[in-house]
Design an enzyme around this catalytic site. Sequence first.
Site, PDB file in Angstrom:
ATOM      1  N   CYS A   1     -12.921   2.455 -29.042  1.00  0.00           N
ATOM      2  CA  CYS A   1     -14.271   2.991 -29.225  1.00  0.00           C
ATOM      3  C   CYS A   1     -15.024   3.030 -27.909  1.00  0.00           C
ATOM      4  CB  CYS A   1     -15.007   2.171 -30.274  1.00  0.00           C
ATOM      5  SG  CYS A   1     -14.104   2.168 -31.828  1.00  0.00           S
TER       6      CYS A   1
ATOM      7  N   GLY B   1       0.767  -1.237   0.000  1.00  0.00           N
ATOM      8  CA  GLY B   1       0.000   0.000   0.000  1.00  0.00           C
ATOM      9  C   GLY B   1       0.797   1.286   0.000  1.00  0.00           C
TER      10      GLY B   1
ATOM     11  N   TYR C   1       0.376  -1.943 -12.235  1.00  0.00           N
ATOM     12  CA  TYR C   1      -1.019  -1.968 -12.656  1.00  0.00           C
ATOM     13  C   TYR C   1      -1.182  -1.357 -14.048  1.00  0.00           C
ATOM     14  CZ  TYR C   1      -1.206  -3.022  -7.726  1.00  0.00           C
ATOM     15  OH  TYR C   1      -0.958  -3.593  -6.494  1.00  0.00           O
TER      16      TYR C   1
ATOM     17  N   TYR D   1      -9.977   4.042 -12.425  1.00  0.00           N
ATOM     18  CA  TYR D   1     -10.159   4.779 -11.185  1.00  0.00           C
ATOM     19  C   TYR D   1      -9.547   6.169 -11.210  1.00  0.00           C
ATOM     20  CZ  TYR D   1      -6.702   0.978 -10.243  1.00  0.00           C
ATOM     21  OH  TYR D   1      -5.740   0.014 -10.335  1.00  0.00           O
TER      22      TYR D   1
ATOM     23  N   PRO E   1       4.804  -4.951  -0.726  1.00  0.00           N
ATOM     24  CA  PRO E   1       4.678  -3.800  -1.627  1.00  0.00           C
ATOM     25  C   PRO E   1       4.547  -4.241  -3.078  1.00  0.00           C
ATOM     26  CG  PRO E   1       6.974  -4.183  -1.138  1.00  0.00           C
ATOM     27  CD  PRO E   1       6.193  -5.198  -0.341  1.00  0.00           C
TER      28      PRO E   1
HETATM   29  C1  LIG Z   1      -2.589  -5.662  -3.974  1.00  0.00           C
HETATM   30  C2  LIG Z   1      -2.053  -6.200  -2.710  1.00  0.00           C
HETATM   31  C3  LIG Z   1      -0.815  -5.761  -2.229  1.00  0.00           C
HETATM   32  C4  LIG Z   1       0.005  -4.693  -2.916  1.00  0.00           C
HETATM   33  O1  LIG Z   1      -0.589  -3.446  -2.887  1.00  0.00           O
HETATM   34  P1  LIG Z   1       0.238  -2.169  -3.359  1.00  0.00           P
HETATM   35  O2  LIG Z   1      -0.674  -1.041  -3.109  1.00  0.00           O
HETATM   36  O3  LIG Z   1       0.539  -2.352  -4.800  1.00  0.00           O
HETATM   37  O4  LIG Z   1       1.471  -2.116  -2.541  1.00  0.00           O
HETATM   38  C5  LIG Z   1      -0.343  -6.329  -1.081  1.00  0.00           C
HETATM   39  N1  LIG Z   1      -1.032  -7.283  -0.412  1.00  0.00           N
HETATM   40  C6  LIG Z   1      -2.219  -7.733  -0.853  1.00  0.00           C
HETATM   41  C7  LIG Z   1      -2.913  -8.791  -0.103  1.00  0.00           C
HETATM   42  C8  LIG Z   1      -2.769  -7.209  -2.014  1.00  0.00           C
HETATM   43  O5  LIG Z   1      -3.951  -7.646  -2.443  1.00  0.00           O
END
Ligand SMILES: *Cc1c(COP(=O)(O)O)cnc(C)c1O
Length: 428
Positions: free
Chosen positions: A357, A238, A386, A331, A289
């Site tokens: 399109c 995250g 992503y 998003y 991460p």
């Molecule tokens: C998607 C995800 C992550 C990675 O998230 P990021 O925002 O890309 O760091 C880590 N753990 C789990 C369980 C996820 O689903």
Amino acid sequence: MHSFHYSNGSLHCEGVSIADVAEKHGTPLYVYSSETFRDRYMRLDDAFSAIDHEVAYAVKANSNLSVLRLLAGLGSGFDIVSGGELFRVLKAGGDPGKCTFAGVGKTREEIEYALREGIYSINVESEEESAFISQVAGELNLVAPIAFRVNPNVDAKTHKYISTGKSENKFGIDFEFIADAYERASKLPNLNLKGLQMHIGSQLTSISPFVEAVEKVAPLAADLKAKYGIEFFSIGGGIGIVYEKALASGSESWWNDQPEEIRPLTPEQYATAIIPTLEPLGLKILLEPGRFIAGNAGILVSKCLYEKKGTTKTFKIVDSGMHQLIRPALYEGFHEIVPVTESAGAVESVDVVGPICESGDFFCQNRQVNSFMPGELIALMSAGAYGMVMASTYNSHPLPAEILVDGEQAKVVRKRQTLQDLVEAEEV
Ligand SMILES: *Cc1c(COP(=O)(O)O)cnc(C)c1O
């Protein structure tokens, strides 16, 4: 902080000219920097060196085999969310013993595959799933290493830098129910309660939700260690990256110039804020991460095909679009757009759109960008996470090629699809 920069007026990835690789391999084209992947991985790993920890890269952010190979070579573990991702990790030479398997909807085939390969832990998102895993493990005469994913009910969305488009509601087990879930799972015959997991959201650029979640869940982790002898606590991924000033943020000096209040989260800041709570647990801390490792390590290079001036707008029509980078459409993700050949500074307000399109097929709307004209190349920055993983062949456009740069070398790590590839699995 990343390895994309202008050199003599032309955009480079490390020592490689983007115009040169685009000339050689065509557009649209994803270009990744090995140095940036390594730097991101090592900075995060180093930031946690004071405690027992492991970085498990979230494969879903960018699952190219060469990217996985590079990270495996640095000692990375992997957080996977499907059997397909496990297959990729194994192909790339990753260690299944360093893999954790997340996701709310694992199938029997995926669970069997993961157990047979000896993965480190299956991160379980419901009690129904834990019962099923125990049953499947029993049929294979195995004991399944598991962790429950706790949903700590921490509001990550109140902070302005956090994307709000994604609901995390289906994930994890409510904090209130988690102790009971462990109690019941401890009675199931073929489970080994190995850890505890959480992941509170993505693209967090402020520290407070992380601190709140860690402080809320740490006492639970301590309890579970005392009761069931769990060995790890995964605090998820995250950590956010820079999107708006992506190119400038490549330099260390840009970071130093940012006022404290608006400076994006650094791995050191992240570690410093939570290690004091984590250290006394005496558990192995897993980090997951995805975006932080891959996001700023890649760009999408596209060529401008046409300029169309309407009564109210100027459209720059380019040869890539939502089918190859869907974040803006999906998003409202922001990608900085820069010309590959540095322009003299003329700025205009444009919509940069693709060939698909769909009215949702845009990279930006009414944005002031450095002017570029048909025939010229642009780069969509921060497209390493992503990006290609979500690409599709919608409208029957072949998938773009991917290039991994290392120093002066530019290697094709995924060939551009051909028209024949598009129909290969189909029959008339
Ligand atoms: C998607 C995800 C992550 C990675 O998230 P990021 O925002 O890309 O760091 C880590 N753990 C789990 C369980 C996820 O689903």
